[in-house]
Scaffold this motif. Structure first.
Motif, PDB file in Angstrom:
ATOM      1  N   UNK A 150       0.857  -1.194   0.000  1.00  0.00           N
ATOM      2  CA  UNK A 150       0.000   0.000   0.000  1.00  0.00           C
ATOM      3  C   UNK A 150       0.895   1.247   0.000  1.00  0.00           C
ATOM      4  N   UNK A 151       1.894   1.250   0.878  1.00  0.00           N
ATOM      5  CA  UNK A 151       2.819   2.396   0.964  1.00  0.00           C
ATOM      6  C   UNK A 151       3.523   2.611  -0.376  1.00  0.00           C
ATOM      7  N   UNK A 152       3.955   1.498  -0.973  1.00  0.00           N
ATOM      8  CA  UNK A 152       4.713   1.589  -2.225  1.00  0.00           C
ATOM      9  C   UNK A 152       3.862   2.219  -3.330  1.00  0.00           C
ATOM     10  N   UNK A 153       2.627   1.740  -3.464  1.00  0.00           N
ATOM     11  CA  UNK A 153       1.751   2.264  -4.528  1.00  0.00           C
ATOM     12  C   UNK A 153       1.524   3.766  -4.346  1.00  0.00           C
ATOM     13  N   UNK A 154       1.260   4.163  -3.119  1.00  0.00           N
ATOM     14  CA  UNK A 154       0.982   5.582  -2.864  1.00  0.00           C
ATOM     15  C   UNK A 154       2.229   6.425  -3.141  1.00  0.00           C
ATOM     16  N   UNK A 155       3.404   5.893  -2.724  1.00  0.00           N
ATOM     17  CA  UNK A 155       4.656   6.628  -2.979  1.00  0.00           C
ATOM     18  C   UNK A 155       4.869   6.856  -4.477  1.00  0.00           C
ATOM     19  N   UNK A 156       4.410   5.889  -5.264  1.00  0.00           N
ATOM     20  CA  UNK A 156       4.567   6.028  -6.724  1.00  0.00           C
ATOM     21  C   UNK A 156       3.512   6.948  -7.330  1.00  0.00           C
ATOM     22  N   UNK A 157       2.610   7.432  -6.485  1.00  0.00           N
ATOM     23  CA  UNK A 157       1.563   8.334  -6.981  1.00  0.00           C
ATOM     24  C   UNK A 157       0.388   7.597  -7.595  1.00  0.00           C
ATOM     25  N   UNK A 158       0.255   6.276  -7.277  1.00  0.00           N
ATOM     26  CA  UNK A 158      -0.866   5.490  -7.817  1.00  0.00           C
ATOM     27  C   UNK A 158      -1.985   5.371  -6.792  1.00  0.00           C
ATOM     28  N   UNK A 159      -3.216   5.342  -7.288  1.00  0.00           N
ATOM     29  CA  UNK A 159      -4.325   4.958  -6.406  1.00  0.00           C
ATOM     30  C   UNK A 159      -4.064   3.509  -6.009  1.00  0.00           C
ATOM     31  N   UNK A 160      -4.048   3.200  -4.682  1.00  0.00           N
ATOM     32  CA  UNK A 160      -3.579   1.875  -4.244  1.00  0.00           C
ATOM     33  C   UNK A 160      -4.649   0.784  -4.348  1.00  0.00           C
ATOM     34  N   UNK A 161      -5.126   0.533  -5.562  1.00  0.00           N
ATOM     35  CA  UNK A 161      -6.234  -0.411  -5.746  1.00  0.00           C
ATOM     36  C   UNK A 161      -5.709  -1.824  -5.942  1.00  0.00           C
ATOM     37  N   UNK A 162      -6.360  -2.791  -5.283  1.00  0.00           N
ATOM     38  CA  UNK A 162      -5.954  -4.194  -5.450  1.00  0.00           C
ATOM     39  C   UNK A 162      -6.937  -4.967  -6.317  1.00  0.00           C
ATOM     40  N   UNK A 163      -8.225  -4.756  -6.062  1.00  0.00           N
ATOM     41  CA  UNK A 163      -9.229  -5.551  -6.785  1.00  0.00           C
ATOM     42  C   UNK A 163     -10.601  -4.908  -6.651  1.00  0.00           C
ATOM     43  N   UNK A 164     -11.566  -5.487  -7.311  1.00  0.00           N
ATOM     44  CA  UNK A 164     -12.923  -4.955  -7.213  1.00  0.00           C
ATOM     45  C   UNK A 164     -13.866  -5.699  -8.111  1.00  0.00           C
ATOM     46  N   UNK A 165     -15.028  -5.097  -8.353  1.00  0.00           N
ATOM     47  CA  UNK A 165     -16.026  -5.770  -9.192  1.00  0.00           C
ATOM     48  C   UNK A 165     -16.972  -4.719  -9.762  1.00  0.00           C
ATOM     49  N   UNK A 166     -17.027  -4.671 -11.088  1.00  0.00           N
ATOM     50  CA  UNK A 166     -18.046  -3.825 -11.718  1.00  0.00           C
ATOM     51  C   UNK A 166     -19.297  -4.670 -11.837  1.00  0.00           C
ATOM     52  N   UNK A 167     -20.419  -4.179 -11.358  1.00  0.00           N
ATOM     53  CA  UNK A 167     -21.618  -5.008 -11.316  1.00  0.00           C
ATOM     54  C   UNK A 167     -22.295  -5.089 -12.682  1.00  0.00           C
ATOM     55  N   UNK A 168     -22.648  -6.301 -13.069  1.00  0.00           N
ATOM     56  CA  UNK A 168     -23.467  -6.502 -14.273  1.00  0.00           C
ATOM     57  C   UNK A 168     -24.917  -6.181 -13.898  1.00  0.00           C
ATOM     58  N   UNK A 169     -25.805  -6.206 -14.874  1.00  0.00           N
ATOM     59  CA  UNK A 169     -27.216  -5.956 -14.550  1.00  0.00           C
ATOM     60  C   UNK A 169     -27.737  -7.042 -13.609  1.00  0.00           C
ATOM     61  N   UNK A 170     -27.355  -8.306 -13.884  1.00  0.00           N
ATOM     62  CA  UNK A 170     -27.803  -9.406 -13.018  1.00  0.00           C
ATOM     63  C   UNK A 170     -27.277  -9.218 -11.585  1.00  0.00           C
ATOM     64  N   UNK A 171     -26.017  -8.766 -11.451  1.00  0.00           N
ATOM     65  CA  UNK A 171     -25.459  -8.509 -10.110  1.00  0.00           C
ATOM     66  C   UNK A 171     -26.291  -7.445  -9.389  1.00  0.00           C
ATOM     67  N   UNK A 172     -26.657  -6.405 -10.117  1.00  0.00           N
ATOM     68  CA  UNK A 172     -27.398  -5.296  -9.491  1.00  0.00           C
ATOM     69  C   UNK A 172     -28.773  -5.768  -9.022  1.00  0.00           C
ATOM     70  N   UNK A 173     -29.397  -6.591  -9.856  1.00  0.00           N
ATOM     71  CA  UNK A 173     -30.734  -7.097  -9.516  1.00  0.00           C
ATOM     72  C   UNK A 173     -30.661  -7.977  -8.268  1.00  0.00           C
ATOM     73  N   UNK A 174     -29.704  -8.900  -8.281  1.00  0.00           N
ATOM     74  CA  UNK A 174     -29.590  -9.821  -7.145  1.00  0.00           C
ATOM     75  C   UNK A 174     -29.116  -9.094  -5.883  1.00  0.00           C
ATOM     76  N   UNK A 175     -28.257  -8.104  -6.056  1.00  0.00           N
ATOM     77  CA  UNK A 175     -27.808  -7.311  -4.904  1.00  0.00           C
ATOM     78  C   UNK A 175     -29.002  -6.628  -4.250  1.00  0.00           C
TER      79      UNK A 175
END
Ligand code: SAM
Length: 458
Positions: free
Chosen positions: A347-372
């Motif tokens: 986390x420290x390294x990514x921030x020092x490099x000026x990057x948003x320290x993102x590791x992973x995530x999920x963009x929801x599909x329409x089906x994901x949104x419905x079930x959520x």
């Protein structure tokens, strides 16, 4: 409890399953959500007038609690760790604010951990000042912090209250000596009473306790004593968490002796006893595992169907989107889950490099949104309004969930839900097995079968 819970129901439904603090659940997230994707989402957010909940993660704790399943880093009390962390956290916050491109309104601010009060008074003041510099923090909104009663001081609480914090959550877990020994965490009643009294004197609007049932050496009798003591302190809210035993994720949980855990029957019994005591003492049961005084905002929100669920558990949702900053923090914006890097050095390294320290995530599909949406309705309100579903998604509930009819029929047969043409209502019995009811709507579990990646549902 009017419906007796028979052993066969417990046995049938005691499987491993998600707590649905998110859907899709974290194991389904991937590295496909990169810093660049997050940046685009932040920019889109900045073009809207959406309001924010902001979660700030402070990972440090002075001592390891063996039950803990949260993201924490154990360090001795020394300001230097907080200094190093704040330097990087401020940098990340600047990156986030600059991608948004304007001062977005924050209606809910939550500092969690770890232990946020690991920071010194000066460090906490600087963190709040930085947040107010980069965001338009509505100090009349909910400003909450998690404190550890063993290490927080009256003077830290005073500073927090003076700067606008209005809600305190503290880890209480259990007051019994043998339980506290087993989990390596001692916070006797007198200590918690003193911290609670300080919070009251400072007029914090809401004082919340976390308790855990299912810990080693807990019995009905020992937990009854803990609950009786808790009730004398009249916390506004109580989170009564089922112990999540996940040693494959949290290696230190192997320090706990499994033979000392109450069995499934006993665990449910402990929950039912605590629940009844809270109900008898003027608390309202809120969704799966919370209790609140009827005057508390959470009780009002539950009654008005405004309760929401996210990574913090149940919450009153005052804002449109959710941002997380700090190591491992999670956000949800523009229909996308985003999680920061979980290991502190990276986390420290990514921030020092000026990057948003993102590791992973999920963009929801329409089906994901419905079930959520359906899972949130079940987890937060114990009911689904099929007409509302139809008006939101322009689809017939029964047709969309044709494959789920078998699951629903089993739930009806086992008296967990009542289904009509227009609604699904979870029964009082079904409320104890709500995670299992939701699992039937989880498309990823259907693909994988019942997963071994989660804690047990009972
Ligand atoms: C993020 S922790 C922070 C609490 C605070 N730092 C303290 O220790 O007092 C919030 C709460 O999560 C709950 N928790 C942590 N690990 C858990 C587990 N394995 N199962 C159930 N609840 C857990 C505890 O009740 C804890 O108070």
């Amino acid at each position: 409890m009017t419906v007796p819970i028979d052993k066969s129901t417990i046995l049938k439904y005691d499987v491993q399953g998600p707590r649905y603090t998110s859907y899709p659940t974290a194991p389904e997230w991937s590295a496909g959500v990169t810093a660049a994707v997050y940046k685009d989402k932040l920019t889109a957010l900045g073009r809207s007038d959406k309001t924010l909940s902001l979660y700030v993660h402070i990972p440090f704790c002075e001592k390891l609690c063996y039950f803990c399943a949260c993201m924490k880093v154990i360090r001795p009390a020394d300001e230097k760790y907080g200094e190093e962390y704040l330097t990087h956290l401020f940098k990340e916050m600047e990156l986030v604010a600059s991608a948004i491109g304007r001062k977005q309104t924050v209606r809910q601010l939550h500092w969690g951990g770890g232990t946020p009060t690991f920071l010194s008074e000066g460090q906490m003041q600087r963190l709040l000042a930085k947040t107010c510099e980069l965001f338009d923090v509505d100090l009349t909104g909910e400003i909450a912090i998690e404190v550890d009663p063993r290490t927080v001081t009256a003077s830290k609480l005073k500073v927090l209250r003076e700067r606008g914090f209005n809600r305190v959550s503290m880890g209480v877990q259990d007051f019994d000596d043998s339980v506290m020994d087993a989990v390596n965490r001692h916070q006797p009643f007198e200590l918690v009473k003193n911290v609670t009294d300080s919070c009251r004197a400072l007029k914090f609007e809401s004082v919340n306790f976390d308790l855990i049932y299912g810990l080693p050496h807990q019995t009905r009798e020992t937990f009854q004593d803990t609950v009786d003591q808790v009730i004398t302190l009249k916390p506004d809210r109580i989170a009564l968490y089922s112990f999540a035993y996940v040693p494959w994720l949290q290696k230190h949980q192997t320090k706990l002796v499994q033979d000392d855990f109450p069995n499934t029957d006993a665990k449910l019994d402990i929950f039912l006893l605590a629940r009844q005591k809270f109900l008898d003492s003027g608390y309202q049961a809120i969704a799966m595992d919370h209790f609140a005084l009827k005057t508390d905002e959470m009780a009002r929100a539950f009654n008005e169907r405004r309760l929401f669920r996210n990574f913090m558990g149940y919450t009153v949702k005052p804002a449109d989107e959710y941002l997380g900053v700090g190591v491992s923090a999670i956000g949800f914006l523009e229909n996308t889950f985003v999680q920061n890097i979980k290991a502190l050095p990276e986390y420290y390294k990514a921030v020092q490099q000026g990057d948003l320290p993102v590791e992973r995530g999920k963009e929801l599909s329409e089906d994901d949104r419905i079930r959520r949406w359906v899972i949130l309705q079940l987890m937060c309100h114990f009911s689904v309004d099929k007409k509302q579903f139809c008006s939101l998604f322009d689809k017939s509930f029964d047709e969309y969930f044709a494959l789920e009819q078998g699951h629903l029929a089993h739930c009806v047969e086992d008296h967990l839900v009542v289904e009509t043409d227009d609604t699904i209502e979870v029964t009082e019995l079904g409320q104890f097995f709500i995670r299992n009811v939701c699992m039937g709507f989880d498309a990823y579990l259907r693909k994988d079968g019942v997963s071994r990646r989660f804690s047990r549902t009972v």
